[in-house]
Design a protein around this motif. Sequence first.
Motif, PDB file in Angstrom:
ATOM      1  N   HIS A 160       0.752  -0.989   0.133  1.00  0.00           N
ATOM      2  CA  HIS A 160      -0.127  -0.273   0.363  1.00  0.00           C
ATOM      3  C   HIS A 160       0.643   1.285  -0.118  1.00  0.00           C
ATOM      4  CE1 HIS A 160      -3.302   2.597   0.825  1.00  0.00           C
ATOM      5  NE2 HIS A 160      -2.686   2.864   2.303  1.00  0.00           N
ATOM      6  N   LYS A 163       1.894   1.672  -3.500  1.00  0.00           N
ATOM      7  CA  LYS A 163       1.122   1.948  -4.760  1.00  0.00           C
ATOM      8  C   LYS A 163       1.321   0.503  -5.297  1.00  0.00           C
ATOM      9  CE  LYS A 163       0.436   6.824  -4.724  1.00  0.00           C
ATOM     10  NZ  LYS A 163       1.883   7.345  -3.328  1.00  0.00           N
ATOM     11  N   LYS A 174      -9.839  -0.777  -1.448  1.00  0.00           N
ATOM     12  CA  LYS A 174      -9.301   0.442  -1.095  1.00  0.00           C
ATOM     13  C   LYS A 174      -9.574   0.319   0.841  1.00  0.00           C
ATOM     14  CE  LYS A 174      -8.611   2.414  -5.240  1.00  0.00           C
ATOM     15  NZ  LYS A 174      -9.174   3.877  -5.975  1.00  0.00           N
ATOM     16  N   LYS A 178      -6.623  -0.042   3.627  1.00  0.00           N
ATOM     17  CA  LYS A 178      -6.302   0.769   4.653  1.00  0.00           C
ATOM     18  C   LYS A 178      -6.587   0.074   5.259  1.00  0.00           C
ATOM     19  CE  LYS A 178      -7.134   4.681   1.717  1.00  0.00           C
ATOM     20  NZ  LYS A 178      -8.084   5.682   0.861  1.00  0.00           N
ATOM     21  N   GLU A 179      -7.281  -0.910   6.245  1.00  0.00           N
ATOM     22  CA  GLU A 179      -7.945  -0.966   7.745  1.00  0.00           C
ATOM     23  C   GLU A 179      -6.449  -2.003   7.716  1.00  0.00           C
ATOM     24  OE1 GLU A 179     -11.017  -4.119   9.455  1.00  0.00           O
ATOM     25  OE2 GLU A 179     -11.112  -2.945   7.705  1.00  0.00           O
ATOM     26  N   ALA A 181      -3.129  -1.984   6.103  1.00  0.00           N
ATOM     27  CA  ALA A 181      -2.256  -1.474   6.157  1.00  0.00           C
ATOM     28  C   ALA A 181      -2.415  -0.765   8.405  1.00  0.00           C
ATOM     29  CB  ALA A 181      -1.857  -0.238   5.068  1.00  0.00           C
ATOM     30  N   ALA A 182      -3.076  -0.044   8.649  1.00  0.00           N
ATOM     31  CA  ALA A 182      -3.515   0.849   9.757  1.00  0.00           C
ATOM     32  C   ALA A 182      -3.074  -0.188  10.690  1.00  0.00           C
ATOM     33  CB  ALA A 182      -4.229   1.307   9.622  1.00  0.00           C
TER      34      ALA A 182
END
Length: 214
Positions: A160, A163, A174, A178-179, A181-182
Amino acid sequence: MSVTIAEEILLLAFGEDDGRQLLSTIQLDPAVAGALLAELAISERITLRDKKVTVLDPAPLGDDELDAALARIAGSPKERGPAWWVQQLQSGKLRTRLLTRLAAAGVLAEERGRVFGIFRTTRWPELDGSVESRVRERVAGALGGAEPDPRTAVLIAVMHAAKLDRKAFPGADKGRVKEIAAGAWEAEAVAQTIAAINAGISIAVTTAAITATG
């Protein structure tokens, strides 16, 4: 075979059939370096203290590239931040060494040629697709809602930041990317370290892009 997270990034960053690189070198090299740091973090070899990378355990992991990175960090006279280490560790030589290692293991083929008969080029098509297939299964499961193991979560987080997720998994949700990756990491120290490494990847990508267009 066992592969590092950095090698998993490379498997996903090259076309399976034609062996073409899907990302620019500006994006890919920081991701590979960041993946090395991230693997050292989840292996409890490094951590983040006062925004600096600190060695927790200098014991080798048994992988040449990971151990070289760890020794370099441990031998540094001054503690540095993750962004600095991403910049220092990234290189075309590192990328080539890992790709060559995958080729030596029979996972990739190394096909050299020339563009317009002048410019040298190397492609890395797959010979043994089973390794990448297992990687994709893990990632697809996590993106589909399964709880990711730490390695898979790190892989998704690094993808992520660079990219690469948009190229390797174009249909992925997406929000789910992001969830992950956080990160709901096992330890807060790991969470902070991975977040800092990903920020370092983003800084490296942005800096290289500005330099290239300046």
